[in-house]
Design a protein around this motif. Structure first.
Motif, PDB file in Angstrom:
ATOM      1  N   GLY A 193      -7.178  -8.685   1.086  1.00  0.00           N
ATOM      2  CA  GLY A 193      -6.241  -9.083   0.027  1.00  0.00           C
ATOM      3  C   GLY A 193      -4.998  -9.762   0.581  1.00  0.00           C
ATOM      4  N   LEU A 194      -4.748  -9.584   1.867  1.00  0.00           N
ATOM      5  CA  LEU A 194      -3.536 -10.153   2.461  1.00  0.00           C
ATOM      6  C   LEU A 194      -3.836 -11.540   3.037  1.00  0.00           C
ATOM      7  N   ALA A 195      -3.984 -12.490   2.145  1.00  0.00           N
ATOM      8  CA  ALA A 195      -4.415 -13.826   2.551  1.00  0.00           C
ATOM      9  C   ALA A 195      -3.553 -14.428   3.664  1.00  0.00           C
ATOM     10  N   PRO A 196      -2.229 -14.410   3.537  1.00  0.00           N
ATOM     11  CA  PRO A 196      -1.420 -15.042   4.588  1.00  0.00           C
ATOM     12  C   PRO A 196      -1.665 -14.404   5.953  1.00  0.00           C
ATOM     13  N   ALA A 197      -1.855 -13.058   5.968  1.00  0.00           N
ATOM     14  CA  ALA A 197      -2.083 -12.368   7.242  1.00  0.00           C
ATOM     15  C   ALA A 197      -3.416 -12.805   7.846  1.00  0.00           C
ATOM     16  N   ILE A 198      -4.481 -12.756   7.037  1.00  0.00           N
ATOM     17  CA  ILE A 198      -5.801 -13.148   7.516  1.00  0.00           C
ATOM     18  C   ILE A 198      -5.758 -14.581   8.036  1.00  0.00           C
TER      19      ILE A 198
ATOM     20  N   PHE B   3       0.835  -1.204   0.000  1.00  0.00           N
ATOM     21  CA  PHE B   3       0.000   0.000   0.000  1.00  0.00           C
ATOM     22  C   PHE B   3       0.871   1.256   0.000  1.00  0.00           C
ATOM     23  N   ASP B   4       0.192   2.402   0.071  1.00  0.00           N
ATOM     24  CA  ASP B   4       0.913   3.650   0.296  1.00  0.00           C
ATOM     25  C   ASP B   4       0.996   3.897   1.797  1.00  0.00           C
TER      26      ASP B   4
END
Lengths: 315, 315
Positions: B280-285, B190-191
DNA sequence: CGCTACTATGTAACTAGTTACGTATTTAAT
DNA sequence: ATTAAATACGTAACTAGTTACATAGTAGCG
């Protein structure tokens, strides 16, 4: 239901292979995971070289249990990737000594780590199971060393076929069978001698009357073998005229006939059973030994073809 | 000592294969013994056809667990020997129905007998052993279905690497690491937003002073990850600013950091831990779910990038 | 009806080994 | 010293499978 559990134990070999394939299939992925640029099939060779500094092709092959050709091919591939070098043995120009290069040696620690992890994973897998696969394999390997699988199948087959064999006492209607089986057998190896004819034409007079016995072997009601027990004196009987039809051999019929004769001799109060044979007839001698007969020297034989005497002590 | 017992469990695969080879090697001899003019490798196909009257190539392949190509080749060979015929399916012209010929059918009884003997030999072999190879295989196959061998190795590796990870409390000398790890991580996806800068430049004031905590992950003494626990109110803490260095991912460091934060929150008497992230951050979720977090809807986030809120109840 | 996607099959090329064979070298026996 | 036998190796060809690819046929959908 899975095919291999359906057809049962027959497919043990295929089943082992499938399990092996399943494990080795993952091997490539595992090497990738650890960034070890090693073809899994190189592993055994690599491992030996990591332990031994340098080794000959045949030597490696023996250690890992592959053919030398396989090792030769693997070493060639590893050489192409710069992992090994080869040089001729200084004393023996036939020998091609293989060594790991520096680049090869550098892989060792990473591979060590990988092996340790794999080892632990296997250990975990096996300890999750109630049955000890590892020791089961070792045990079966050992059992196969003492008796090959082929031998085991053959033994089963023989035992089954022996069950279809029946040993019965001679009676006059078997005279033709008795004669033909013996004439056939003798003609197979030797000339028919006069003494043979005496016994075969007149079993009643020459064998039974003096106190002997004759046994017939039936295989599915067909007469396939015979064997006589002739009285020599009150304590000695002679095992003779054993003949098994060619097509029925290998079913242990000889053994059943021999055993029947020995049992009868014991029943009649004999102290020993004697026989004469020819050392050229390996299967026969082998059978006699299995029945317990031992070589003796002594009495001359009325038969030209006999060059060995054997005896079984019953007391 | 035998090579495979020396290198231990790593070679389980090869060992299984060797045992399999040993058994199947005898297969050819056994077929010869029984006078069954069948290539051992035809057996599975033959067996299926003896049971099913007629079957399609793919169907056979599925039943016996080979590729259709293999079956196609085998059927071709068997056809050449006059054991099978093929004909097109009447409704579906793609399908090639395979049948045993009369000559093929005639082999069945002899093969049956052979199978029975082999079965008994295998049973005998296995019952001679203390360890139950057959069930051990079945068990291991089952275990591998629930978790592949590759996954198991990966789990071992992760566990080992986690042991080299140490989670420690933040202190001012880690400020640079804390900043860089987070800026790097945010920039990856992200920004950097203004709220980020506030926290990253002044962790002392924005996180620690209000009663929060920061954790640092060391991997072999190198700082590789961080994670903050910010106090929202007396019973709620927010898990935030979690970042793990790219090169150190896949070692379960995120999980260790998260667990450390949760433990601390519990220690501080929190009733729940809250977090914001992006779907969108599958591994994090995935990680958050593993830690026990569940999706909640609610409060608006000060961050643009956040589109999911999660919560872990501690009481 | 025509297009797309899927299915069933056959063929070719590849894999990890093997056996078979030829060559070079060494050892042992005359 | 010669010669036969054995050893070490490499290469080629084979085996039992595999994957990859090409082709023909079927099914579904607009």
């Amino acid at each position: 239901m899975d095919f291999y559990s359906q057809i049962g134990k027959v497919a043990l070999g295929s089943r082992l292979r499938r399990l092996s394939d399943r494990l080795t299939e993952d091997a490539t992925k595992i090497y990738t995971l650890y960034n070890v640029a090693l073809d899994p099939k190189w592993f055994p060779v690599f491992y030996v070289l990591s332990q031994k500094e340098s080794a000959a092709i045949t030597e490696i092959a023996q250690i890992i249990g592959h053919s030398h050709a396989s090792v030769s091919q693997i070493v060639k591939e590893m050489g192409k990737r710069g992992l090994t070098t080869t040089e001729k043995h200084s004393q023996d120009a036939r020998i091609n000594l293989v060594k790991l290069t520096e680049a090869g040696r550098q892989l060792i620690p990473r591979l060590d780590q990988q092996c340790a992890d794999v080892d632990q994973a296997v250990a975990g897998l096996l300890s999750d199971a109630q049955n000890d696969l590892y020791n089961a394999i070792a045990e079966v390997e050992f059992l196969l060393t003492s008796k090959s699988f082929f031998d085991r199948v053959q033994a089963v087959r023989k035992a089954r076929e022996q069950q279809a064999v029946e040993i019965i006492d001679y009676s006059p209607e078997f005279h033709d069978d008795f004669k033909h089986l013996n004439y056939e057998w003798i003609a197979e190896h030797f000339d028919v001698e006069d003494a043979d004819r005496q016994y075969l034409e007149h079993p009643d007079k020459k064998i039974l009357k003096p106190g002997g016995h004759i046994f017939m072997a039936l295989y599915n009601t067909e007469v396939v073998g015979t064997c006589a027990l002739a009285k020599m004196d009150d304590t000695t009987y002679e095992l003779a005229k054993m003949a098994v039809k060619k097509s029925a051999r290998g079913k242990g019929i000889g053994q059943l006939l021999g055993q029947a004769a020995i049992n009868k001799a014991r029943e009649l109060g004999a102290e020993r059973v004697y026989l004469e044979s020819n050392t050229g007839l390996a299967p026969a001698i082998n059978l006699y030994q299995k029945l317990g007969f031992q070589k003796v020297v002594g009495k001359p034989s009325p038969y030209e073809r006999c060059n060995i005497q054997m005896e079984l002590k019953l007391v």
